[in-house]
Design a protein around this motif. Sequence first.
Motif, PDB file in Angstrom:
ATOM      1  N   ARG A 312     -37.154 -34.015  30.942  1.00  0.00           N
ATOM      2  CA  ARG A 312     -37.066 -33.560  32.320  1.00  0.00           C
ATOM      3  C   ARG A 312     -36.815 -34.815  33.150  1.00  0.00           C
ATOM      4  N   SER A 342     -32.313 -32.589  32.770  1.00  0.00           N
ATOM      5  CA  SER A 342     -31.994 -32.108  34.104  1.00  0.00           C
ATOM      6  C   SER A 342     -33.241 -32.253  34.951  1.00  0.00           C
ATOM      7  N   GLU A 348     -30.073 -37.317  38.065  1.00  0.00           N
ATOM      8  CA  GLU A 348     -28.861 -36.726  37.473  1.00  0.00           C
ATOM      9  C   GLU A 348     -27.639 -37.532  37.903  1.00  0.00           C
ATOM     10  N   ARG A 366     -25.947 -32.749  31.308  1.00  0.00           N
ATOM     11  CA  ARG A 366     -26.893 -32.293  32.328  1.00  0.00           C
ATOM     12  C   ARG A 366     -27.205 -30.820  32.095  1.00  0.00           C
ATOM     13  N   GLY A 367     -28.462 -30.533  31.854  1.00  0.00           N
ATOM     14  CA  GLY A 367     -28.826 -29.140  31.626  1.00  0.00           C
ATOM     15  C   GLY A 367     -29.872 -29.043  30.549  1.00  0.00           C
ATOM     16  N   TYR A 368     -29.970 -27.860  30.007  1.00  0.00           N
ATOM     17  CA  TYR A 368     -30.998 -27.584  29.010  1.00  0.00           C
ATOM     18  C   TYR A 368     -30.305 -27.063  27.759  1.00  0.00           C
TER      19      TYR A 368
END
Length: 490
Positions: A312, A342, A348, A366-368
Motif C-alpha cells: 500500500r 496503489s 503514485e 499502479r493498482g492491485y
Amino acid sequence: MPHKKPLKICLASSEFAPLAKTGGLADVSASLAAYLHTAGHDVRLILPFYDTLDTSGLDIVPVDYLQQVPISIGPRHGHFSIDMTTLPGSGLPVYLLRCPDLYERGGLYTRDDDEHRRFILLSRAAIEMCQHMGFAPDIFHCHDWHTSLIPLYLKTTYAWDKLFSRTRSVLTIHNIGYQGIFDAGIIGDLDLKGGEGELHQDDLKLGRINFLKTGVLHAHQLTTVSPTYAQEILGDEYGMGLQDLLRTRSNSLTGILNGIDEAEWNPESDPLIPKPYSAKNLAGKAACKLALMDDLELKGGGERPVIGIVTRLTSQKGIDLMQKVLPGLLHERDFALAVLGSGEPRYERFFASLQNSLRDSVCFYRGYSNKLAHWIEAGSDIFLMPSLYEPCGLNQMYSLKYGTVPIVRQTGGLADSVQLIDPGAATGTGVVFRDYNEKALKWAINAALDLYANKPVWKKIMKNGMAMDFSWNHQGSMYVDLFRTLSASR
Ligand code: ADP
Ligand code: GLC
C-alpha cells in the motif's frame, strides 16, 4: 493428555481474503480462522457483504432465521440479513452480513458521514447473530477499530443476555495508525442504553469518540501482531496517542507474530507463478525472474539484480525514504525495480515518474493484482520493505519463503521475522537497518547488492530464509493457548 474441549469463537472482521482485502488484515483473519477451524474449534466468522466482494466460485445461501432482522442504530430503523458460504479448501463457514444501504458503496471503506454506522452494525450484528444462533462464544475475537466496540457492547447494550456471561473478548490490534475517531455527536448511534459513562470521558470532553481506544479500554485481552510491536506501542514514538492507556493495560497485552497461509504462499505449489521451485531446486526461481522481467519489460537479463516492492503506498511503508534514495542509487548501481502498489497520489506520482525516466530499469504497476504480487515475490532477488512502522508485515515473510532476500527496517514484525545477515558466517536471512534515514537505507540497499554478487553466500542466505517456519501450525497454537487461559479465568 486429557481431551480438551473445542473452543467456540466468534471472529468479526472488516476484511477476509480472498473475498474482501485491502491489506494484511484480510490474510490474517482468513488464515487464522481457517487454522482454528481445521484444529477442530467452532469458528463463526462474520464480515460485511460488500458489493465488491469477490463471490466467484462461492455457493452463498441465506440463513433462513436471519433474514430481515430489524435493528435500530440511533434514530434510524433498518434491517440486516445473514447469508452463509463455505470456503472451498478449508471448509470454513463464513457469515456475510447483508445490508445494501451500508455496504454497497463500491469499496470496503469510505469517507462517508455514516462510516461509524457501517461498523457499529458489523459489531452489533456479530453479537445478534450469536443470539439468534444460540451460540455462546468462549471468545469474541475482534480485529482493529472496525469491531472494537464489541467488548463495550457486551458490557452495556447486551449485558442483559446471559448467553454471553462466560464470553471473553479479545481485541487484536493490526495497525494502531487507524483508530476510527468520530465526532462525539455520534453518541446516540452507539445505543449504549445508559452505558455512556463507559466511554473514554476525556475524549468525550474533547468532542470525540475513538473506537479503537474504546476497545483497548474494555476488551478482556489485547493482542497485537508481533512481540516487538507490543513493546513499541507502549512508547511515545509508536503509540499514536494510545500509549498511556496501553501502559495501564500492559499486563493484558500480548504480541503474537502473524502466521502465513502456506497453502497460498508456497513456491512449490503456487499456481500463480510461471514455474514452481523449492530450496532444493532453484531453477524455477531463475525462470520466474526472467518471466517477470520479460513481462514488465525490464532489461538486463538474469544476472541483473531485481528488487521487488509490493505495498500500500502510505507513509507507514517508508516511501518517503525510497523517494530520497532510489533515484540516485538507480544511477549509481545496476539493478531493476519491480513495483506494485496503489495509495497516496504523491507516491503514485513518484513511482510513475521514476518509471518514465528509467523505463529499462523501473516498472511501476499502479493498482492491485494478487497474481503480480505472487510473481514479484517469486521473480525478484531482493524485496524492499523499509517501513516507518510495521505491526507485523506479511510480505517480508512471503519473501523469505520465496527465497527473495528482504531489506527491512528493524521495527515491529520486521525485526521479529528477519535476522541480519552475517556474510562471513553466511548466517541470517536479510539486510536489517535501524535508523529511519536516507543514509541507513542507502547502506542497506548497497549491502544487499554487494552481497548478491557473492553467489555462494547469497544462495545460502536464500535457503536460510526458505527454511523458516511461519506457518499457522506454529503461530496459531499461541492464540489457542491464550484463548484457553482466558476462558479458564472466567
Ligand atoms: P499491510 O497490511 O500494512 O498492507 P502486510 O504486509 O501485512 O501490510 O500485508 C499486505 C498484503 O496485501 C500482502 O498480502 C500483500 O501481498 C498485499 N498487497 C499489498 N498491496 C498490494 C497490491 N497493490 N496488489 C496486490 N496485493 C497487495
Ligand atoms: C496491518 C499492518 C501489518 C500487518 C497486518 C496484518 O495492516 O500494517 O503490519 O501485517 O495488519 O496483521
